[in-house]
Design a protein around this motif. Sequence first.
Motif, short mmCIF file in Angstrom:
data_model
loop_
_atom_site.label_atom_id
_atom_site.label_comp_id
_atom_site.label_asym_id
_atom_site.label_seq_id
_atom_site.Cartn_x
_atom_site.Cartn_y
_atom_site.Cartn_z
N PHE A 1 0.83 -1.20 0.00
CA PHE A 1 0.00 0.00 0.00
C PHE A 1 0.87 1.25 0.00
CE2 PHE A 1 -3.54 2.42 2.44
CZ PHE A 1 -3.94 3.01 1.25
N SER A 2 1.92 1.24 0.81
CA SER A 2 2.83 2.38 0.87
C SER A 2 3.57 2.56 -0.45
CB SER A 2 3.83 2.19 2.01
OG SER A 2 4.76 3.25 2.05
N LEU A 3 4.01 1.46 -1.04
CA LEU A 3 4.72 1.53 -2.32
C LEU A 3 3.82 2.11 -3.41
CD1 LEU A 3 7.11 0.90 -4.17
CD2 LEU A 3 6.25 -1.44 -4.37
N ALA A 4 2.57 1.65 -3.46
CA ALA A 4 1.64 2.15 -4.47
C ALA A 4 1.38 3.64 -4.29
CB ALA A 4 0.33 1.36 -4.39
N SER A 5 1.23 4.07 -3.05
CA SER A 5 0.97 5.49 -2.78
C SER A 5 2.18 6.34 -3.15
CB SER A 5 0.63 5.69 -1.30
OG SER A 5 -0.49 4.91 -0.93
N SER A 6 3.37 5.86 -2.81
CA SER A 6 4.58 6.61 -3.13
C SER A 6 4.81 6.69 -4.63
CB SER A 6 5.78 5.93 -2.46
OG SER A 6 6.97 6.60 -2.76
N ALA A 7 4.53 5.60 -5.35
CA ALA A 7 4.71 5.61 -6.80
C ALA A 7 3.74 6.58 -7.47
CB ALA A 7 4.49 4.19 -7.35
N THR A 8 2.55 6.73 -6.88
CA THR A 8 1.54 7.62 -7.45
C THR A 8 1.86 9.08 -7.20
OG1 THR A 8 -0.15 5.91 -7.13
CG2 THR A 8 -0.92 8.16 -7.50
N LEU A 9 2.33 9.40 -5.98
CA LEU A 9 2.48 10.80 -5.57
C LEU A 9 3.93 11.23 -5.41
CD1 LEU A 9 -0.38 10.91 -2.91
CD2 LEU A 9 -0.47 11.75 -5.25
N GLY A 10 4.89 10.38 -5.76
CA GLY A 10 6.29 10.70 -5.51
C GLY A 10 6.74 12.00 -6.14
N ARG A 11 6.30 12.25 -7.37
CA ARG A 11 6.71 13.48 -8.06
C ARG A 11 6.21 14.71 -7.32
NH1 ARG A 11 4.06 14.36 -13.76
NH2 ARG A 11 2.27 14.56 -12.36
N TYR A 12 5.00 14.63 -6.78
CA TYR A 12 4.43 15.79 -6.10
C TYR A 12 5.05 15.97 -4.71
CZ TYR A 12 1.17 15.13 -9.89
OH TYR A 12 0.64 14.97 -11.14
N LEU A 13 5.50 14.87 -4.09
CA LEU A 13 6.19 14.98 -2.82
C LEU A 13 7.49 15.75 -2.98
CD1 LEU A 13 5.72 11.37 -1.37
CD2 LEU A 13 4.45 13.44 -0.76
N SER A 14 8.21 15.50 -4.08
CA SER A 14 9.45 16.24 -4.31
C SER A 14 9.16 17.72 -4.53
CB SER A 14 10.19 15.65 -5.51
OG SER A 14 9.44 15.81 -6.70
N GLU A 15 8.01 18.02 -5.12
CA GLU A 15 7.62 19.42 -5.30
C GLU A 15 7.43 20.10 -3.95
OE1 GLU A 15 3.73 21.93 -6.79
OE2 GLU A 15 4.20 20.04 -7.78
N THR A 16 6.73 19.42 -3.05
CA THR A 16 6.51 19.97 -1.71
C THR A 16 7.83 20.13 -0.96
OG1 THR A 16 4.36 18.86 -1.65
CG2 THR A 16 5.23 19.68 0.43
N ALA A 17 8.69 19.12 -1.07
CA ALA A 17 9.97 19.16 -0.37
C ALA A 17 10.83 20.32 -0.84
CB ALA A 17 10.72 17.84 -0.56
N THR A 18 10.77 20.65 -2.14
CA THR A 18 11.55 21.75 -2.67
C THR A 18 10.92 23.08 -2.34
OG1 THR A 18 12.21 20.30 -4.47
CG2 THR A 18 12.66 22.63 -4.76
N THR A 19 9.60 23.10 -2.27
CA THR A 19 8.90 24.34 -1.92
C THR A 19 9.29 24.79 -0.51
OG1 THR A 19 7.04 23.70 -3.33
CG2 THR A 19 6.63 25.41 -1.68
N TYR A 20 9.44 23.84 0.40
CA TYR A 20 9.85 24.15 1.77
C TYR A 20 11.17 23.44 2.04
CZ TYR A 20 5.01 25.69 2.20
OH TYR A 20 3.80 26.32 2.01
N SER A 21 12.24 23.82 1.34
CA SER A 21 13.52 23.13 1.46
C SER A 21 14.16 23.37 2.82
CB SER A 21 14.46 23.57 0.34
OG SER A 21 14.69 24.97 0.43
N ILE A 22 14.79 22.32 3.34
CA ILE A 22 15.48 22.37 4.63
C ILE A 22 16.97 22.20 4.36
CG2 ILE A 22 15.65 21.33 6.92
CD1 ILE A 22 12.95 22.66 6.31
#
Length: 265
Positions: free
Chosen positions: A15-36
């Motif tokens: 379930f986690s793998l499927a969710s990550s594969a679906t939204l992984g690109r958008y997660l990187s967008e969020t991570a870059t928007t609020y970069s640490i």
Amino acid sequence: MIRLYYGLLLSAIVFSLASSATLGRYLSETATTYSISWQPDGRAFAIWVPLYALGAASAIYGLVELPMLSREVLVFWSATWFLSVLWIFIFDNQRQLRLAAVIIVGAFATALTALILADAWRSKNTEEILLVAPLSLLTGWLLLAASLGVATAVKVSLRKPDVTIPRMPRREREYVKRVYFDQTRDGQRALHVEPTTTQKIVLPILALVGGCLAIAVPDPVLPLPLVWGCSLQRGFPRSAWLILAIGILLGGSAVSVLRIFLWEF
């Protein structure tokens, strides 16, 4: 009955793998928007490949061979993966990043609880150690992820996003994402960039926490994902502070081995 719990673990990983594969690109967008500042570059996130693969292998082995892991360990291990799924959706939304921080800290807590309950290394049982090794790696990585999650929540409270993608046609928007969110490319540039003051403070502290946990559990595998994350920071290997952080982590791993096999305390 124990087969049911291994099935629960495998379902959570898939379930986690499927969710990550679906939204992984958008997660990187969020991570870059609020970069640490101590967020490693994009190559570091390749660690999810062995995390998923080894976790699934342990669950499948458990379904077939039924090794003796307690139900509590499997429940907390499964809860970690289910919380990671919940975090993916909350973090992707970008509107509840404080809640996302609470969830990722909770995922780290459940993983650490499962690791403590398993106590695989102290048993000196090779089968049990190999079975729990994916959980050790996951716990170490979630420690770094939890620190980034908390920092992101604090940053959201204090300032605006670092990068804002304007409204534009879909094709141009995808191009802008590729240009601005290529973290691997940024990682190459980071070889020639000095680490920030925050990095110099946070990473040794994080390494100290990881090293102490490795000794306390004990588990020499737990610090290895943090070593991976530190080695892909900006300024590595020119920064003595990053070398110090890696040294602390490897020292904690070495002391945990001594505690297990030579000097029990």
